[in-house]
Enzyme design. Structure first.
Site, PDB file in Angstrom:
ATOM      1  N   HIS A 113       0.843  -1.266  -0.465  1.00 32.43           N
ATOM      2  CA  HIS A 113      -0.043   0.200   0.099  1.00 32.43           C
ATOM      3  C   HIS A 113       0.978   0.934  -0.449  1.00 32.43           C
ATOM      4  O   HIS A 113       1.835   1.239   0.948  1.00 32.43           O
ATOM      5  CB  HIS A 113      -1.114   0.257   1.847  1.00 32.43           C
ATOM      6  N   THR A 165      12.727  -8.910   4.939  1.00 29.14           N
ATOM      7  CA  THR A 165      13.013  -6.717   4.060  1.00 29.14           C
ATOM      8  C   THR A 165      13.589  -6.779   3.109  1.00 29.14           C
ATOM      9  O   THR A 165      13.583  -5.981   2.458  1.00 29.14           O
ATOM     10  CB  THR A 165      12.523  -6.088   5.114  1.00 29.14           C
ATOM     11  N   LYS A 166      14.614  -7.769   2.645  1.00 26.41           N
ATOM     12  CA  LYS A 166      15.428  -7.281   2.176  1.00 26.41           C
ATOM     13  C   LYS A 166      16.564  -8.164   1.344  1.00 26.41           C
ATOM     14  O   LYS A 166      15.500  -9.666   1.341  1.00 26.41           O
ATOM     15  CB  LYS A 166      16.737  -6.821   2.973  1.00 26.41           C
TER      16      LYS A 166
END
Length: 573
Positions: A113, A165-166
């Protein structure tokens, strides 16, 4: 009523379920494929009746399954032997390799989002999608979360509860929130990209596992200079290796038949490394032969057949003839001349002819093939201008106008991704189309920042850019667009980092006295034609190394700069 255990534990369904249950499963899959044209299943797949499968596109590889409670939306593809276990959520754009096992209650979310406008409620703001790429032989524990934009390398392990997240390097075991490197599943020596601080590679800096790490620009420049010195010293030997005394022609590699392209590749290599024509034959003999192969009526150069005799011209519908516009045209320029006859591909094409042809090219199914044809159009226009041939009014404008008005503002390119190979066709087609037009004529591409976004996203696809999977076409097709758009300054640090990694890998591909194979070598690929050194691979990788070196800021150390088909400057007009 007892619930069928296979709904939650389907791994032995096809070995232990009765014939009635198996027939019902086949019916379930047929109903899904009939209802949704974008859904396909391999052999011995399983889809639980208690799963929510609401994908626009779904391709499940052989022996892969979806257990009860799973929730799937968006575009998902898996390889063979993959498990989507109970209560797993996969949404957005997700591509999974072979033998990937996903634990229960895991969420893999290939979208996000936006929140850029605080005046608009978040649920009303648009979504963004970079996509998630998961390699082969990956173990994903229960309750793992993988966020959009992440690439997970081959043979890695995501420990239970990890929040990823990476990007995860190949062979790494990671865990925690946010996920960090715990140790290596595959010995660290086999993956020298291992970060020294135990953190993960940044998701916005693509990597190719197995690349050598160079600690400074000085180190990289020294390595590039050493490579160039070696290549120049061995140039005559590698050209000798591909020269046939019997025919007086070049072959791509020993044992092959002569081709038109091989003559041109030899001229390009000699120009780069020796600053002269190939010494195996007098330059005027090579020049006259190339000019003599052009059909006087059409301007096309047909392929060579048995006995090195030229085949009858099939015109420019022949993909080889379309490419010969480029390779022969530029080889002749390097020898100081040009084609003897007009190229009717453009001199006999009206603006309407070009517009119709552009609309009929297979942009959605074969963007590379479409770009291949556009490259021929653009180069034919350039060569016609040099010759002083008359081109119908509006033909040039029709070609560039079509490209300008049909470029997708979200990708900067022409065409669309597909389920089988992601962004590969899109990016490769962009390179070919833009090389022959915008780059060759010195004009800016319509959406340079979107091009960079698309290329960097594609460069994280380990199917094409991990060690042992790179080939000259795919690497050139990202190096050139990034160089072409680098003047924007957009995401420059990421581009430099990617170029440095790919450059280090490319320098390792050289084979003494033989040059480069088209595909990067690897032990399990030994002996394949595509990894055997030859003129095509050598010509392409020499150009790639220049582009990557220039993006990394070390091209001066090479001592050469492409002047032929891969020249960085706009062609003279």
């Amino acid at each position: 009523m007892m619930i069928d255990r296979f709904q939650y534990s389907p791994w032995d369904f096809w070995a232990k379920a009765d014939a009635t249950a198996q027939a019902q499963q086949i019916a379930t899959q047929r109903a899904l494929t009939a209802e949704r044209p974008g859904v396909t299943f391999g052999g011995e797949c399983f889809v639980s009746d208690l799963a929510s499968v609401d994908n626009d596109e779904l391709a499940l590889g052989d022996r892969s399954y979806i257990a009860a409670g799973a929730y799937l939306t968006g575009s998902l593809s898996t390889g063979r032997d993959c498990s989507i276990n109970a209560y797993t959520v996969l949404r957005g754009d997700v591509r999974i390799g072979d033998a990937v096992r996903i634990g229960a209650h895991t969420s893999i979310l290939g979208f996000n989002h936006t929140m850029s406008d605080p005046g608009i409620e978040m649920f009303r703001q648009p979504l963004t999608t970079e996509g998630i790429r998961i390699g082969n032989d990956v173990w994903i524990g229960s309750h793992v979360v993988i966020l959009d934009g992440v690439t997970v390398g081959d043979q890695s392990v995501l420990a239970a509860g990890a929040v990823v997240t990476k990007d995860v390097p190949a062979g790494a075991i990671v865990g925690g929130n946010p996920a960090k490197l715990i140790r290596w599943r595959v010995p660290q020596a086999d993956h020298p990209l291992a970060p020294s601080d135990q953190s993960l590679a940044r998701a916005d800096q693509p990597h190719a596992p197995g690349d050598v790490v160079v600690t400074s620009n000085n180190d990289l420049a020294a390595r590039v200079a050493a490579f160039a010195e070696t290549a120049r010293a061995q140039a005559v030997a590698l050209l000798d290796r591909s020269f046939s005394e019997e025919t007086g022609l070049f072959v791509d590699r020993p044992g092959n038949s002569p081709t038109v392209r091989a003559q041109c590749d030899a001229i390009e290599i000699a120009d780069l490394l020796l600053d002269t024509a190939p010494p195996q034959l007098p330059a005027d003999q090579q020049l006259e032969r190339l000019r003599g192969w052009q059909d006087a009526a059409t301007g096309a150069v047909a392929s060579l057949g048995a006995g090195s005799m030229q085949l009858a011209s099939a015109g420019f519908d022949d993909p080889d003839a379309a490419y010969h516009v480029l390779c022969v045209g530029y080889a002749l320029q390097l020898l100081g001349t040009g084609f003897a006859h007009p190229i009717t591909l453009v001199t006999a094409a009206s603006a309407t002819d070009i517009a119709v042809a552009m609309n009929e090219l297979p942009w959605t199914t074969n963007a590379w093939g479409a770009g291949h044809q556009v490259d021929a159009y653009g180069t034919a226009l350039h060569l016609s201008r040099l010759r002083g041939d008359e081109v119908p009014t509006g033909t040039t404008e029709a070609l560039f106008g079509w490209l300008l008005t049909h470029a997708d503002p979200t990708t900067g390119m022409w065409g669309s991704p597909n389920r089988e190979d992601g962004l590969l066709q899109l990016v490769n087609g962009f390179y070919r189309a833009s090389r022959g037009t915008f780059a060759q004529f010195g004009l800016p591409v319509p959406y340079p920042e979107r091009v960079i976004d698309t290329v960097l996203q594609h460069a994280r696809d380990e199917r094409f850019f991990s060690a042992g999977r790179q080939n000259a076409c795919n690497v050139l097709d990202i190096a050139h667009p990034l160089w072409l758009t680098a003047g924007s300054g957009y995401r420059s640090e990421e581009i430099t980092a990617l170029a440095s990694r790919l450059l280090n890998a490319a320098l390792d591909h050289w084979s003494d006295g033989e040059g480069f194979g088209f595909r990067a070598p690897a032990p399990h690929l030994a002996g394949l034609d595509e990894t055997t050194p030859g003129l095509q691979g050598t010509e392409m990788w020499l150009a790639i190394i220049w582009y990557l070196s220039d993006l990394a800021g070390v091209s001066d150390a090479l001592g050469y700069r492409p002047r032929g088909i891969h020249r960085p400057e706009p062609a003279p007009h």
